[in-house]
Design a protein around this motif. Structure first.
Motif, PDB file in Angstrom:
ATOM      1  N   ALA A  44      -4.368 -14.081  -2.613  1.00  0.00           N
ATOM      2  CA  ALA A  44      -5.669 -13.713  -2.042  1.00  0.00           C
ATOM      3  C   ALA A  44      -5.521 -13.337  -0.574  1.00  0.00           C
ATOM      4  O   ALA A  44      -6.139 -12.370  -0.100  1.00  0.00           O
ATOM      5  CB  ALA A  44      -6.656 -14.871  -2.201  1.00  0.00           C
ATOM      6  N   TYR A  45      -4.688 -14.090   0.140  1.00  0.00           N
ATOM      7  CA  TYR A  45      -4.452 -13.801   1.561  1.00  0.00           C
ATOM      8  C   TYR A  45      -3.806 -12.423   1.737  1.00  0.00           C
ATOM      9  O   TYR A  45      -4.175 -11.664   2.636  1.00  0.00           O
ATOM     10  CB  TYR A  45      -3.556 -14.883   2.169  1.00  0.00           C
ATOM     11  N   ILE A  46      -2.846 -12.095   0.881  1.00  0.00           N
ATOM     12  CA  ILE A  46      -2.172 -10.791   0.966  1.00  0.00           C
ATOM     13  C   ILE A  46      -3.175  -9.663   0.735  1.00  0.00           C
ATOM     14  O   ILE A  46      -3.162  -8.640   1.434  1.00  0.00           O
ATOM     15  CB  ILE A  46      -1.007 -10.719  -0.047  1.00  0.00           C
ATOM     16  N   ILE A  47      -4.058  -9.828  -0.251  1.00  0.00           N
ATOM     17  CA  ILE A  47      -5.082  -8.809  -0.516  1.00  0.00           C
ATOM     18  C   ILE A  47      -5.993  -8.639   0.694  1.00  0.00           C
ATOM     19  O   ILE A  47      -6.290  -7.517   1.122  1.00  0.00           O
ATOM     20  CB  ILE A  47      -5.899  -9.185  -1.762  1.00  0.00           C
ATOM     21  N   ASP A  48      -6.439  -9.759   1.260  1.00  0.00           N
ATOM     22  CA  ASP A  48      -7.320  -9.698   2.436  1.00  0.00           C
ATOM     23  C   ASP A  48      -6.605  -9.067   3.631  1.00  0.00           C
ATOM     24  O   ASP A  48      -7.205  -8.279   4.376  1.00  0.00           O
ATOM     25  CB  ASP A  48      -7.808 -11.103   2.802  1.00  0.00           C
ATOM     26  N   ALA A  49      -5.332  -9.423   3.813  1.00  0.00           N
ATOM     27  CA  ALA A  49      -4.571  -8.853   4.927  1.00  0.00           C
ATOM     28  C   ALA A  49      -4.431  -7.346   4.770  1.00  0.00           C
ATOM     29  O   ALA A  49      -4.521  -6.591   5.755  1.00  0.00           O
ATOM     30  CB  ALA A  49      -3.189  -9.514   5.000  1.00  0.00           C
ATOM     31  N   PHE A  50      -4.208  -6.881   3.552  1.00  0.00           N
ATOM     32  CA  PHE A  50      -4.101  -5.445   3.291  1.00  0.00           C
ATOM     33  C   PHE A  50      -5.420  -4.738   3.617  1.00  0.00           C
ATOM     34  O   PHE A  50      -5.437  -3.672   4.249  1.00  0.00           O
ATOM     35  CB  PHE A  50      -3.726  -5.205   1.826  1.00  0.00           C
ATOM     36  N   ILE A  51      -6.537  -5.335   3.194  1.00  0.00           N
ATOM     37  CA  ILE A  51      -7.853  -4.741   3.459  1.00  0.00           C
ATOM     38  C   ILE A  51      -8.112  -4.658   4.966  1.00  0.00           C
ATOM     39  O   ILE A  51      -8.522  -3.608   5.487  1.00  0.00           O
ATOM     40  CB  ILE A  51      -8.959  -5.561   2.765  1.00  0.00           C
ATOM     41  N   LEU A  52      -7.865  -5.745   5.667  1.00  0.00           N
ATOM     42  CA  LEU A  52      -8.121  -5.780   7.109  1.00  0.00           C
ATOM     43  C   LEU A  52      -7.182  -4.832   7.856  1.00  0.00           C
ATOM     44  O   LEU A  52      -7.603  -4.157   8.809  1.00  0.00           O
ATOM     45  CB  LEU A  52      -7.965  -7.211   7.630  1.00  0.00           C
ATOM     46  N   SER A  53      -5.928  -4.754   7.430  1.00  0.00           N
ATOM     47  CA  SER A  53      -4.976  -3.843   8.073  1.00  0.00           C
ATOM     48  C   SER A  53      -5.401  -2.387   7.870  1.00  0.00           C
ATOM     49  O   SER A  53      -5.299  -1.569   8.800  1.00  0.00           O
ATOM     50  CB  SER A  53      -3.570  -4.053   7.492  1.00  0.00           C
ATOM     51  N   THR A  54      -5.877  -2.077   6.686  1.00  0.00           N
ATOM     52  CA  THR A  54      -6.340  -0.712   6.409  1.00  0.00           C
ATOM     53  C   THR A  54      -7.510  -0.337   7.305  1.00  0.00           C
ATOM     54  O   THR A  54      -7.568   0.770   7.858  1.00  0.00           O
ATOM     55  CB  THR A  54      -6.751  -0.585   4.932  1.00  0.00           C
ATOM     56  N   VAL A  55      -8.441  -1.267   7.474  1.00  0.00           N
ATOM     57  CA  VAL A  55      -9.594  -1.015   8.346  1.00  0.00           C
ATOM     58  C   VAL A  55      -9.142  -0.803   9.784  1.00  0.00           C
ATOM     59  O   VAL A  55      -9.624   0.103  10.480  1.00  0.00           O
ATOM     60  CB  VAL A  55     -10.594  -2.185   8.268  1.00  0.00           C
TER      61      VAL A  55
END
Length: 282
Positions: free
Chosen positions: A12-23
């Motif tokens: 879940a953390y990896i998914i959230d990190a990917f989303i935030l990095s993309t933004v």
């Protein structure tokens, strides 16, 4: 109640990190398009980097605090994996508590990530920041986010399992409320709330067990005895007594001797057979 383990939380953390990095990449790209390369110097570059770090800090905080305190009770990563962030009674947390949980992660990080690793071996899969904020990460099925703390059982509060509709009346009182809440092994809600001055505590006590026709806290689980334990008042203190149950009663990690009683803590955990309940006083 099914607690989310360490590895699914990592995903879940990896998914959230990917989303935030993309933004953040999108924000940085838009920013750079509006800059004049001829005017960029060292000071401007440092200032821009500082501003990006500032935006990233607030974006991360708001992302976690807003989503985990929202009706979704989860970040996008947790939502995709069927997880919820709740308080210790399985309810939706406030924005303030979600903020406290987020900033408590700094402590988990500062001790070489051990605070995060605690989710792999603590009883309720709590990381250090979960313990500090009194939160849980659980699988979404069976949460009771819509149930108010002050909801009071009626004259005969045979609290069943299932949805929040199982709870009967609401009564306002100045007396403190004691709340037991959790889930049985099938993910069904188990909950009872009562006032500390409830006269039933002096008149035989409130019973916990599997026999829904007799007890006030009905725990429909095969590991629970028909009449498992009793809550009563003695000399102004709340007590809990094991009623010769088959699988025992454990209060904050200590097993009660058969037919013995101990003082009920203001906060803590109660094990009735294989069912874990949180205890809270409000």
């Amino acid at each position: 109640m099914r607690y989310a383990g360490f590895w699914i939380r990592v995903v879940a953390y990896i998914i959230d990190a990917f989303i935030l990095s993309t933004v953040m990449i999108l924000i940085g790209t838009i920013w750079s398009l509006g800059s004049d390369d001829s005017t960029i110097d060292l000071i401007a570059t440092i200032a821009q980097s500082g501003m990006v770090a500032f935006i990233s800090f607030f974006l991360n905080w708001l992302y976690y605090a807003i989503l985990e305190s929202s009706e979704y009770q989860a970040t996008l990563g947790k939502k995709l994996l069927g997880l919820h962030v709740t308080d210790e009674f399985g309810r939706r947390i406030s924005f303030g508590r979600a903020t406290g949980r987020y900033f408590s992660k700094l402590i988990s990080s500062l001790i070489l990530g051990i605070g995060y690793i605690m989710a792999a071996f603590t009883d309720r899969k709590q990381a250090l920041h979960d313990k500090i904020a009194s939160t849980l990460v659980i699988y979404a099925s069976g949460t009771v986010s819509s149930v108010p703390v002050a909801q009071q059982a009626g004259a005969y509060p045979s609290v069943s399992t299932g949805s929040s509709s199982a709870y009967t009346t609401i009564r306002q009182s100045s007396s403190k409320q004691v709340v037991f809440a959790g889930f049985d092994s099938n993910g069904r809600v188990v909950r009872l709330s009562f006032e500390k001055d409830d006269p039933r505590l002096q008149q035989g006590g409130l019973m916990i067990g599997r026999d829904g026709q007799v007890v006030q806290l009905h725990v429909n689980d095969t590991s629970v005895s028909r009449m498992h334990a009793k809550i009563f008042s003695q000399d102004g203190e709340l007590m809990i007594e094991d009623l010769k149950s088959t699988n025992g009663t454990i209060v904050n990690g200590k097993r009660l001797a058969s037919s013995s009683a101990v003082t009920l803590p203001d906060r803590g955990n109660l094990m009735i057979g294989d069912v874990e309940l949180s205890i809270g006083e409000f």
